[in-house]
Every structure is written in C-alpha cells, then in structure tokens.
Design an enzyme around this catalytic site. Sequence first.
Site, PDB file in Angstrom:
ATOM      1  N   LEU A 160       0.905  -1.199   0.076  1.00 35.33           N
ATOM      2  CA  LEU A 160      -0.230   0.456  -0.034  1.00 35.33           C
ATOM      3  C   LEU A 160       1.089   1.301  -0.206  1.00 35.33           C
ATOM      4  CD1 LEU A 160      -2.713   1.458  -0.457  1.00 35.33           C
ATOM      5  CD2 LEU A 160      -2.601   1.428   2.606  1.00 35.33           C
ATOM      6  N   TYR A 161       1.887   1.288   0.483  1.00 30.55           N
ATOM      7  CA  TYR A 161       3.450   1.962   0.564  1.00 30.55           C
ATOM      8  C   TYR A 161       3.223   2.350  -0.672  1.00 30.55           C
ATOM      9  CZ  TYR A 161       7.023   4.693   0.949  1.00 30.55           C
ATOM     10  OH  TYR A 161       8.193   6.242   1.050  1.00 30.55           O
ATOM     11  N   ALA A 162       3.469   1.668  -1.218  1.00 29.19           N
ATOM     12  CA  ALA A 162       3.787   1.995  -2.753  1.00 29.19           C
ATOM     13  C   ALA A 162       2.774   2.926  -3.540  1.00 29.19           C
ATOM     14  CB  ALA A 162       4.924   0.687  -3.521  1.00 29.19           C
ATOM     15  N   THR A 164       0.075   4.466  -2.837  1.00 31.73           N
ATOM     16  CA  THR A 164       0.131   5.696  -2.517  1.00 31.73           C
ATOM     17  C   THR A 164       1.073   6.844  -3.005  1.00 31.73           C
ATOM     18  OG1 THR A 164       1.299   5.150  -0.329  1.00 31.73           O
ATOM     19  CG2 THR A 164      -1.060   4.888   0.349  1.00 31.73           C
ATOM     20  N   LYS A 165       2.724   6.094  -3.296  1.00 30.94           N
ATOM     21  CA  LYS A 165       3.141   7.207  -3.791  1.00 30.94           C
ATOM     22  C   LYS A 165       3.019   6.915  -5.268  1.00 30.94           C
ATOM     23  CE  LYS A 165       5.821   8.127  -0.330  1.00 30.94           C
ATOM     24  NZ  LYS A 165       6.082   9.711  -0.415  1.00 30.94           N
TER      25      LYS A 165
END
Length: 360
Positions: A160-162, A164-165
């Site tokens: 999810l981090y990736a 969002t980026k």
Amino acid sequence: MADAEAPTARRALVTGSAGFIGYHVCERLLADGYEVTGLDSLNAYYDPTLKRARQARLLERAGFDVINARLEDEGVLMDTMAQLQPEVVVHLAAQAGVRYSIDNPRAYLESNLDGTFELLEAARAHPPKHLLMASSSSVYGASDALPYAEPTKTDAPLSLYAATKKSNEVVAHAYAHLFDLPITCFRFFTVYGPWGRPDMALFKFTDAILKGEPIDVYNEGRMRRDFTYVDDLVDCLARLIDRPPPQLSDGALAIPGDSLSAVAPHRVVNLGNSRTVELLAFIEAIEAATGRKTQMNLMPMQPGDVPATWADNSLVKALIGEVQSTDITEGVRRFVSWYREYYGIEASTEAMGSAAAAAG
C-alpha cells in the site's frame, strides 16, 4: 548615493522537515541561502525525541522557522502557502515504511493521499516556481527491468505504501496539466546516513550489533539494494530546484530516456546511487564500522518486499551533470560515528582498531 538593497533570500517550504531526509534538505537549503519554513507533525511512528532533536538543531540556524501541524488537516497548508508565498516547495512529509503499511493502512491514506491532496490544492491557489515531491523506488514493484529507468511501467505495486506513492505521482500529473504547476517527483532508493530513521535496517542492525544482540536478515540475506547516502541525494535534489520541468510546447530540448510529460510540466526522476550492494556486504560494512561481529537470524522474505533495487541515474545526470557517490563503507562509518555520539556510546580500542583497519 544610497546603498543597493540586499537581494531578497529565496523562500522555501519543506514538509516533513523534522524527518530524516527533511532535516538534511533543510540544512542544505539554509546553507544555500534560503529562508526555510519547515512543517512537521512530529508524529510517533518512531521516537519523536529524535525528530525534536533534529528540529532543535534547525531552529539554531538563522533563516529557519517551523510549523508543527499535520499537513492532512484541512486549511493548514492553504494558510501556510498564502502567508509564505514560497518560491520552492519540497514535499517530503509522508507515512513511511513498507511493512508498517500492512499493519496500519489508514495512516497511509490520511498522510500520503489526503496530505498530498491538501498540498496540491494549496499550490494550485499559491503556485510556487517549482514543487518537488518525494516518491519512492517501491513504485517499481514487481518489475524485473533492472536497473530501473523512469519510463519503466509502474502499475504493479507490492505494498500500500508503494501504491500511495504511485497515486501521488499520477494526481500530481493531473494538477501539473490542469494548473500549469511545474512538478518534479523524485524516487528515492534506500537512503541512509547520520540522523537516520530507527525503523530502517542500518539503524536497527547497528543498535543490535552494539548491544550484542542477533539481527533478523530477511530473504536469508539474498537481497541487493541501491543504498544512497543522504548527502548525495540532497545534493541532487538541491541542484534540481533550478531545473523545473517545462512544457514540451515551450520548446523543451529532448533528453534521451526523459520522463517529461507530453501534456504537462511534470517529470519523475530517480535519485539513487546507481549501484547495488548485497545485504550481507552491507552487514559486513556495519561490522567493520562497529568493530563487532553479529549473529544473523536468517528469515524468509517479508510481504511487500522486493529482492533487488537499482536506479538508472542517466536522467538526473542529463539534468544536472555528474552526481556525487559516497562509498558504502564510508557512508556506514559516518552513520555509526553519529550513532555513537548521539547515544553516548564510546568505541572500544578494539572496535576503533578494526574500523581503522577496514577504512585503510
């Protein structure tokens, strides 16, 4: 004859100013003569004491001011941009960490998506000459097209981090197109160095090794990373400030492999060391710097992680010229030296001798 007025200092806004990279960016901009306002929430994702220590050092510098607030709170960035009218905005504030995004996904939606939306709306109302936004090498996800070049397809994020980026890059493109905002999104590759984050491998490994504790090594150490020393990254970022992406219709010169949009002043740029280091070699560098050997718990790959990262930095070189590249052994030595000083840990005679032998 009246004395000529001194030139007005350039004004910059840096979000995430008490973070690891944000602190170093503020230091560099202040050294370059900018008036810098930092914005940071000092949240508790990791020890806020470290963030406050970074901020306290910045507040000792002439030309620095700070606003402690959450960027995702409606109106905070709009009011800040209206008051400051910054020429340059460097957006670094985000909820970091690939693994933590599995445990607390809402934090990433609020900080990374809502917060960046608030920033883009504020920039729309009060446009800077250049908006530079942090992205991540994690957007390359499952791609095996190493080394990663900016035009590489990035629609298969593994966390999810990736995601969002990647979302921020896409939304920024829309704002650049609609409102003629010059935006550069820069993709970081495993940044390390003094004042680093406690959740990252170098910090955790150094802490454990100095305490005589074993370290967890994922994928049994069969990983490679494009470790990028923080001063090298910040130097590239500072030099990119005066290279805002133009509109192609403005007669922009073609650069081979450029990521410049055909319909917006928008570009993505890798900021990496452009060489890979095996994780086990990275651990050996920490052992050399601390003068101690470690016991490794060999673990399986973590969800959301990737076996290798490697930046193609041809584009950043085409934009700003040659880039500095700190050797991993020297970079790790500088971090361990800072760590010992910050936490008051004296190096033993044996450790200093081992470190000196490794450096020699």
